[in-house]
Write an enzyme that holds these catalytic residues in place. Structure first.
Site, short mmCIF file in Angstrom:
data_model
loop_
_atom_site.label_atom_id
_atom_site.label_comp_id
_atom_site.label_asym_id
_atom_site.label_seq_id
_atom_site.Cartn_x
_atom_site.Cartn_y
_atom_site.Cartn_z
N VAL A 22 0.84 -1.20 0.00
CA VAL A 22 0.00 0.00 0.00
C VAL A 22 0.88 1.25 0.00
O VAL A 22 0.64 2.19 -0.77
CB VAL A 22 -0.96 0.01 1.22
CG1 VAL A 22 -1.64 1.35 1.37
CG2 VAL A 22 -1.99 -1.10 1.08
N ARG A 25 2.51 1.85 -3.44
CA ARG A 25 1.57 2.45 -4.39
C ARG A 25 1.30 3.91 -4.04
O ARG A 25 1.19 4.75 -4.94
CB ARG A 25 0.26 1.66 -4.43
CG ARG A 25 0.42 0.32 -5.10
CD ARG A 25 -0.91 -0.39 -5.30
NE ARG A 25 -0.72 -1.63 -6.03
CZ ARG A 25 -0.53 -1.71 -7.34
NH1 ARG A 25 -0.50 -0.63 -8.06
NH2 ARG A 25 -0.37 -2.88 -7.93
N GLU A 26 1.19 4.20 -2.76
CA GLU A 26 0.97 5.59 -2.34
C GLU A 26 2.13 6.48 -2.78
O GLU A 26 1.91 7.58 -3.30
CB GLU A 26 0.82 5.67 -0.81
CG GLU A 26 0.68 7.10 -0.31
CD GLU A 26 0.79 7.22 1.20
OE1 GLU A 26 0.25 8.20 1.74
OE2 GLU A 26 1.44 6.36 1.85
N ARG A 27 3.33 6.01 -2.62
CA ARG A 27 4.51 6.81 -3.01
C ARG A 27 4.56 7.01 -4.53
O ARG A 27 4.91 8.09 -4.99
CB ARG A 27 5.78 6.16 -2.48
CG ARG A 27 5.86 6.29 -0.98
CD ARG A 27 7.12 5.71 -0.39
NE ARG A 27 7.06 5.87 1.05
CZ ARG A 27 7.01 4.85 1.90
NH1 ARG A 27 7.06 3.62 1.47
NH2 ARG A 27 6.94 5.10 3.20
N LEU A 30 1.93 9.61 -5.27
CA LEU A 30 2.40 10.94 -4.85
C LEU A 30 3.46 11.49 -5.81
O LEU A 30 3.49 12.69 -6.09
CB LEU A 30 2.93 10.90 -3.42
CG LEU A 30 1.87 10.75 -2.34
CD1 LEU A 30 2.52 10.44 -0.99
CD2 LEU A 30 1.00 12.00 -2.25
#
Length: 165
Positions: A22, A25-27, A30
Protein backbone atom coordinates in the site's frame (compact mmCIF):
# COMPACT_ATOMS: atom_id res chain seq x y z
CA UNK A 1 -9.24 -11.50 21.16
CA UNK A 2 -8.62 -13.76 18.20
CA UNK A 3 -9.97 -12.88 14.77
CA UNK A 4 -11.68 -15.76 12.99
CA UNK A 5 -9.73 -16.99 9.98
CA UNK A 6 -12.54 -16.12 7.57
CA UNK A 7 -12.27 -12.45 8.68
CA UNK A 8 -8.54 -12.11 8.01
CA UNK A 9 -7.51 -9.86 5.11
CA UNK A 10 -4.62 -12.15 4.25
CA UNK A 11 -2.53 -14.90 5.76
CA UNK A 12 -1.68 -14.54 9.41
CA UNK A 13 1.62 -12.67 9.77
CA UNK A 14 1.48 -11.09 6.31
CA UNK A 15 0.25 -7.67 7.47
CA UNK A 16 3.58 -5.88 7.10
CA UNK A 17 3.97 -7.09 3.52
CA UNK A 18 0.44 -5.92 2.65
CA UNK A 19 1.07 -2.54 4.27
CA UNK A 20 4.34 -2.17 2.35
CA UNK A 21 2.49 -2.72 -0.93
CA UNK A 22 0.00 0.00 0.00
CA UNK A 23 2.78 2.44 0.91
CA UNK A 24 4.65 1.62 -2.31
CA UNK A 25 1.57 2.45 -4.39
CA UNK A 26 0.97 5.59 -2.34
CA UNK A 27 4.51 6.81 -3.01
CA UNK A 28 4.17 6.14 -6.74
CA UNK A 29 0.87 8.02 -6.78
CA UNK A 30 2.40 10.94 -4.85
CA UNK A 31 5.31 11.06 -7.31
CA UNK A 32 2.82 11.39 -10.16
CA UNK A 33 0.86 14.10 -8.31
CA UNK A 34 4.06 16.03 -7.59
CA UNK A 35 5.14 15.75 -11.23
CA UNK A 36 1.76 17.08 -12.40
CA UNK A 37 2.09 19.98 -9.96
CA UNK A 38 5.58 20.75 -11.30
CA UNK A 39 4.24 20.83 -14.85
CA UNK A 40 1.49 23.27 -13.83
CA UNK A 41 3.95 25.48 -11.95
CA UNK A 42 6.43 25.48 -14.85
CA UNK A 43 3.65 26.53 -17.22
CA UNK A 44 2.65 29.31 -14.82
CA UNK A 45 6.25 30.42 -14.32
CA UNK A 46 6.92 30.51 -18.06
CA UNK A 47 3.74 32.49 -18.78
CA UNK A 48 4.53 34.92 -15.98
CA UNK A 49 8.18 35.31 -17.03
CA UNK A 50 7.11 35.93 -20.62
CA UNK A 51 4.88 38.85 -19.56
CA UNK A 52 6.89 40.35 -16.67
CA UNK A 53 9.23 43.12 -17.85
CA UNK A 54 12.45 43.49 -15.85
CA UNK A 55 15.28 45.81 -16.90
CA UNK A 56 13.49 46.59 -20.15
CA UNK A 57 12.80 43.06 -21.40
CA UNK A 58 10.69 40.06 -20.45
CA UNK A 59 12.04 38.08 -17.53
CA UNK A 60 12.09 34.97 -19.75
CA UNK A 61 14.70 36.64 -21.95
CA UNK A 62 17.11 36.83 -19.00
CA UNK A 63 19.47 33.88 -19.32
CA UNK A 64 19.43 32.93 -15.64
CA UNK A 65 15.64 32.64 -15.61
CA UNK A 66 15.42 30.82 -18.94
CA UNK A 67 18.15 28.35 -18.01
CA UNK A 68 16.62 27.61 -14.58
CA UNK A 69 13.24 26.92 -16.18
CA UNK A 70 14.96 24.64 -18.72
CA UNK A 71 16.78 22.74 -15.95
CA UNK A 72 13.55 22.16 -14.04
CA UNK A 73 11.78 21.07 -17.22
CA UNK A 74 14.57 18.59 -18.01
CA UNK A 75 14.41 17.19 -14.47
CA UNK A 76 10.62 16.87 -14.83
CA UNK A 77 11.06 14.79 -17.98
CA UNK A 78 13.30 12.36 -16.07
CA UNK A 79 10.95 12.17 -13.09
CA UNK A 80 7.98 11.49 -15.37
CA UNK A 81 9.84 8.68 -17.16
CA UNK A 82 11.03 7.11 -13.92
CA UNK A 83 7.60 7.37 -12.30
CA UNK A 84 6.04 5.73 -15.36
CA UNK A 85 8.52 2.87 -15.01
CA UNK A 86 7.49 2.46 -11.36
CA UNK A 87 3.86 2.14 -12.40
CA UNK A 88 4.90 -0.47 -14.97
CA UNK A 89 6.53 -2.49 -12.17
CA UNK A 90 3.42 -2.16 -10.04
CA UNK A 91 1.25 -3.33 -12.95
CA UNK A 92 3.46 -6.41 -13.18
CA UNK A 93 3.02 -7.00 -9.41
CA UNK A 94 6.81 -6.66 -9.05
CA UNK A 95 8.49 -5.37 -5.90
CA UNK A 96 8.99 -1.63 -6.29
CA UNK A 97 9.50 -0.21 -2.79
CA UNK A 98 12.92 1.21 -3.62
CA UNK A 99 11.87 2.57 -7.01
CA UNK A 100 8.67 4.18 -5.66
CA UNK A 101 10.67 5.76 -2.84
CA UNK A 102 13.16 7.19 -5.34
CA UNK A 103 10.37 8.52 -7.56
CA UNK A 104 8.57 10.18 -4.65
CA UNK A 105 11.81 11.63 -3.25
CA UNK A 106 12.89 13.19 -6.57
CA UNK A 107 9.39 14.36 -7.54
CA UNK A 108 8.67 16.05 -4.21
CA UNK A 109 12.10 17.71 -4.14
CA UNK A 110 11.54 18.93 -7.70
CA UNK A 111 8.14 20.25 -6.67
CA UNK A 112 9.73 22.27 -3.84
CA UNK A 113 12.46 23.62 -6.15
CA UNK A 114 9.87 24.66 -8.72
CA UNK A 115 7.63 26.28 -6.11
CA UNK A 116 10.66 28.18 -4.84
CA UNK A 117 11.43 29.50 -8.33
CA UNK A 118 7.78 30.42 -8.89
CA UNK A 119 7.79 32.40 -5.65
CA UNK A 120 11.11 34.03 -6.56
CA UNK A 121 9.74 35.15 -9.93
CA UNK A 122 6.60 36.64 -8.38
CA UNK A 123 8.47 38.32 -5.54
CA UNK A 124 6.42 39.76 -2.70
CA UNK A 125 3.18 39.26 -4.62
CA UNK A 126 3.77 35.51 -4.31
CA UNK A 127 3.25 35.73 -0.55
CA UNK A 128 -0.33 36.98 -0.87
CA UNK A 129 -2.47 34.81 1.37
CA UNK A 130 -4.58 32.41 -0.64
CA UNK A 131 -3.01 33.29 -3.97
CA UNK A 132 -1.98 30.58 -6.42
CA UNK A 133 1.75 31.00 -5.78
CA UNK A 134 1.34 30.88 -2.01
CA UNK A 135 -0.83 27.77 -2.34
CA UNK A 136 1.66 26.06 -4.65
CA UNK A 137 4.51 26.83 -2.24
CA UNK A 138 2.56 25.59 0.79
CA UNK A 139 1.33 22.46 -1.04
CA UNK A 140 4.85 21.62 -2.22
CA UNK A 141 6.04 21.57 1.37
CA UNK A 142 3.12 19.38 2.46
CA UNK A 143 3.72 16.87 -0.35
CA UNK A 144 7.31 16.63 0.82
CA UNK A 145 5.97 15.12 4.03
CA UNK A 146 3.13 12.98 2.67
CA UNK A 147 4.03 9.36 2.09
CA UNK A 148 7.25 9.78 4.04
CA UNK A 149 9.62 12.68 4.54
CA UNK A 150 12.87 12.75 2.56
CA UNK A 151 14.82 11.16 5.40
CA UNK A 152 12.39 8.25 5.68
CA UNK A 153 12.60 7.67 1.93
CA UNK A 154 16.39 7.81 2.00
CA UNK A 155 16.35 5.24 4.79
CA UNK A 156 14.20 2.93 2.63
CA UNK A 157 16.42 3.47 -0.43
CA UNK A 158 19.57 2.62 1.53
CA UNK A 159 17.89 -0.42 3.07
CA UNK A 160 16.82 -1.81 -0.31
CA UNK A 161 19.92 -1.86 -2.55
CA UNK A 162 19.69 -2.11 -6.32
CA UNK A 163 19.08 -5.59 -7.63
CA UNK A 164 22.28 -5.42 -9.71
CA UNK A 165 24.45 -4.23 -6.81
Amino acid sequence: MLVPEENLLGKSGSGYEALTRVFTRERAFLAAVCAASVKTMLDEATTYARGRIVLGRPLLQHQATAFRLAELDAELALVEQYTGAVFDLLDEEAAALRQASIAKLRASRLQRETADLLLQLHGGAGYLDGGPVERAYRDARAYGLAGGADEALLHLIVGHPRADA
